[in-house]
Each structure stands twice: as structure tokens, then as C-alpha cells.
Design an enzyme around this catalytic site. Structure first.
Site, mmCIF file in Angstrom:
data_model
loop_
_atom_site.group_PDB
_atom_site.id
_atom_site.type_symbol
_atom_site.label_atom_id
_atom_site.label_comp_id
_atom_site.label_asym_id
_atom_site.label_seq_id
_atom_site.Cartn_x
_atom_site.Cartn_y
_atom_site.Cartn_z
ATOM 1 N N TYR A 91 3.284 -5.354 1.686
ATOM 2 C CA TYR A 91 1.565 -5.051 2.699
ATOM 3 C C TYR A 91 2.271 -5.131 3.345
ATOM 4 O O TYR A 91 2.581 -5.548 4.277
ATOM 5 C CB TYR A 91 0.944 -5.704 1.024
ATOM 6 C CG TYR A 91 -0.350 -5.708 1.640
ATOM 7 C CD1 TYR A 91 -1.296 -4.384 1.730
ATOM 8 C CD2 TYR A 91 -1.547 -6.439 2.059
ATOM 9 C CE1 TYR A 91 -2.120 -3.455 1.502
ATOM 10 C CE2 TYR A 91 -2.900 -5.685 2.176
ATOM 11 C CZ TYR A 91 -3.155 -4.608 1.676
ATOM 12 O OH TYR A 91 -4.516 -4.577 1.696
ATOM 13 N N VAL A 143 -12.449 2.217 -5.584
ATOM 14 C CA VAL A 143 -13.405 3.151 -4.399
ATOM 15 C C VAL A 143 -13.848 3.881 -5.048
ATOM 16 O O VAL A 143 -14.788 4.401 -4.357
ATOM 17 C CB VAL A 143 -12.461 2.715 -4.233
ATOM 18 C CG1 VAL A 143 -12.975 3.808 -2.167
ATOM 19 C CG2 VAL A 143 -11.750 1.800 -3.417
#
Length: 332
Positions: A52, A154
């Protein structure tokens, strides 16, 4: 008390482990909370893998970037909240645990009459959808927005918010089943099941020459090119995810001759650059939408911390309709 932690980066199924937690009694200005719900987001699993954008400085570390908890103790001088209040857990604080102690100033009180599971997902995905719609390009009522992975959290938030603003959405998904009906029910204008056909040509037919200035890409790889091909000249593709684990691809003819732009979005950077009072005002508006059930994310399953491997497998599985959440000590 329990927590889930990892001592080195790697496959979450190999590296995650259950450990005893010690959430101390709150000191002056602090509160102690019982964690009620904490979702598993793709960023959490990427963090465990060491892939990440921001990684823990020290290991072992506890994953989990958002969640909600119930205040069980308050320290001296705390006036912001009281015992029994439901609060948002501090972002990025390692929420995959059964209890936490932190400064009361970091507590965002939440309404008692709203589903805690929905509130636990407030911080990341709803604001991502809100910023993608509001801050990337200037949109006018009646404009089209193309979004892939539209059945994601989302995607659902974005479709719902766009519908409320008078925007049209072209939702791209990989499978049908009940997905098309579900997206239409929350406001999607059109849904395309992408099975390798000429999606841009199908999109052109469905949008009927309407203005398509924005594409939202959670996938990367060739999926980015598909979205670019659906946009009007001068349109912008915003990439916010890498589900394909491949570089974003856009043909030169779209970049050069049609002036298609590709930009990235990361909520963490947005949060760092946005004044706190502005961010809080936007979260308050999203919270009101959730309170009124105007936006929501589907929940595919809830798991106790002890079943973390089952939870991680479920979160990583394809074809899932909804989020996977940890609900320590709760029977949801």
C-alpha cells in the site's frame, strides 16, 4: 480483549494472527471504547502485503482503518462524549480489535438511531465517492459519469450520490445476476455487463450523444482503456484502485487526439490537504444521507475476530455482493 496483528508483510492468511489486547483505562482527556464494527477494505489487505501507499513504521501492527465503537469509560476532563455514546474510531488507528483507548478529541460522535454497520463504513468509501463526484471535474446536471466495479461499496455510494444530484451514471460490472437490478434500484441510469464486447460502442448508444466528462476507475489495466473509450473528448479518467493489479492503460489516440486525461485519487492525501473543519462538514452531510438511508453499502457478512481467516477469505473472494466486517462480541 483481542486484536488481529501481523509481524511481517506477506499473505494475510499466513501473516495475520489473533493476539491478546490491552486497552488501558483512559487517562485525562481519553476515552475507552468497545469496538462494535470494523470493515475489511482492500487497502487493509494491501497493507498487510506491504503493497500500500503508506505502511506501518513498526511491526507488529494491527490492520483496520475505520470502524465504530461504544464508549465504556471516560477519563478526567472529557466533555466531548459520555459513556454509552457511539463514536467513529480514529482513522488509520488499527481498528481490528475488540477495544481501544484514544484521545477524546479524536472521537466523532455518531447518532444512536442508525445501523452501526453502516456507520462503521462512513470514513473511507462514502467520502471517496463524494470527492470523485465533486472535486475532479466540473459536472452539470444531466452529465454522464462512467464507473467500473460499480457493484463495489464506492460504486454504490457514487451511483446513489450522482442520482441525487441529477447526474446520469453508466455502471460497468463483470456479472449480471441481480447486480443490474440492484444498481438500477439505487439510481443507475444504465448498466453494462462487460464480457469483452465493444463497451465504448455500447456506451455511445446508451448515452445518446450526451456529455460524458468523467470516468471512475477502480480496476486499472485494460479496464482503464475501456472507461477512456466511453468518455467525451476532453474527459477525465480518475483511477482510485488497482483491482487488476496492472498498470493503467489508455491508447495514445485517446490521450493525444481526444485529449483524455488520467489522474489518480487517494483519500489519505485528500484528508491531509483538506482543512479539518471542511472535512467534518462534508462528513456531516454524508452522515445525514446515511441516517436517511439515502446511501448505503451492502453487507455480505460479519465475523468475530476469532474467525479472521474466514473473514479474510470472504473479503478476497470474487463475486461478492457487499462488504465483510468484523463485529467483535456482537451477534449481527
Amino acid at each position: 480483549m483481542k486484536r488481529i496483528e501481523f509481524h511481517r508483510f506477506g499473505d494475510p492468511l499466513d501473516e495475520l494472527q489473533l493476539a491478546d489486547d490491552d486497552a488501558p483505562a483512559p487517562g485525562a482527556g481519553q476515552i475507552r471504547v468497545r469496538v462494535e464494527a470494523a470493515p475489511i477494505n482492500p487497502s487493509d489487505l494491501l497493507t498487510v502485503r506491504g503493497m500500500y501507499g503508506r505502511l506501518p513504521d513498526d511491526l507488529p501492527a494491527v490492520p483496520g482503518n475505520e470502524g465504530v465503537g461504544r464508549v465504556t469509560e471516560v477519563g478526567e476532563g472529557v466533555t466531548e462524549v459520555q459513556v454509552g455514546d457511539l463514536v467513529m474510531l480514529p482513522p488509520g488507528s488499527g481498528t481490528w480489535r475488540s477495544a481501544m483507548t484514544f484521545d477524546a478529541r479524536g472521537a466523532f460522535p455518531l447518532p444512536a438511531d442508525v445501523d452501526p454497520l453502516q456507520l462503521s463504513m462512513l470514513y473511507i468509501n462514502p467520502m471517496t465517492a463524494e470527492v470523485l463526484l465533486s472535486d475532479m471535474v466540473e459536472l452539470r446536471e444531466g452529465d454522464w459519469v462512467v464507473v467500473n466495479a460499480a457493484n463495489s461499496a464506492v460504486g454504490h455510494y457514487l451511483v446513489s450520490l450522482a442520482h441525487r444530484r441529477g447526474l446520469k451514471t453508466l455502471a460497468l460490472v463483470r456479472r449480471n445476476g441481480g447486480v443490474t437490478h440492484g444498481l438500477k434500484a439505487i439510481g443507475a441510469t444504465e448498466v453494462i455487463v462487460d464480457q469483452g464486447q465493444d463497451v465504448p460502442a455500447e456506451a455511445a448508444s446508451l448515452t445518446g450523444g450526451g456529455r460524458v466528462p468523467l470516468g471512475v476507475d477502480a480496476v486499472g489495466g485494460e479496464a482503464t482503456a475501456v472507461i477512456a473509450g466511453c468518455l467525451s473528448d476532453g474527459g477525465t479518467v480518475v483511477n482510485y484502485g488497482a483491482l487488476a493489479d496492472a498498470p493503467c492503460r489508455i491508447p495514445p489516440q485517446d490521450l493525444v487526439f481526444r485529449d483524455i486525461r488520467l489522474v489518480g485519487f487517494w483519500l489519505s492525501r485528500w484528508a491531509e490537504q483538506t482543512p479539518a473543519e471542511q472535512a467534518q462538514a462534508r462528513y456531516a452531510k454524508l452522515l445525514e444521507h446515511i441516517r436517511k438511508d439515502q446511501i448505503r453499502a451492502e453487507v455480505a457478512g460479519t465475523y468475530p475476530l476469532e474467525r479472521f481467516r474466514d473473514a479474510v477469505r470472504a473479503a478476497a473472494a470474487g463475486g461478492r455482493d457487499g462488504k465483510i466486517l468484523f463485529t467483535p462480541d456482537n451477534p449481527w
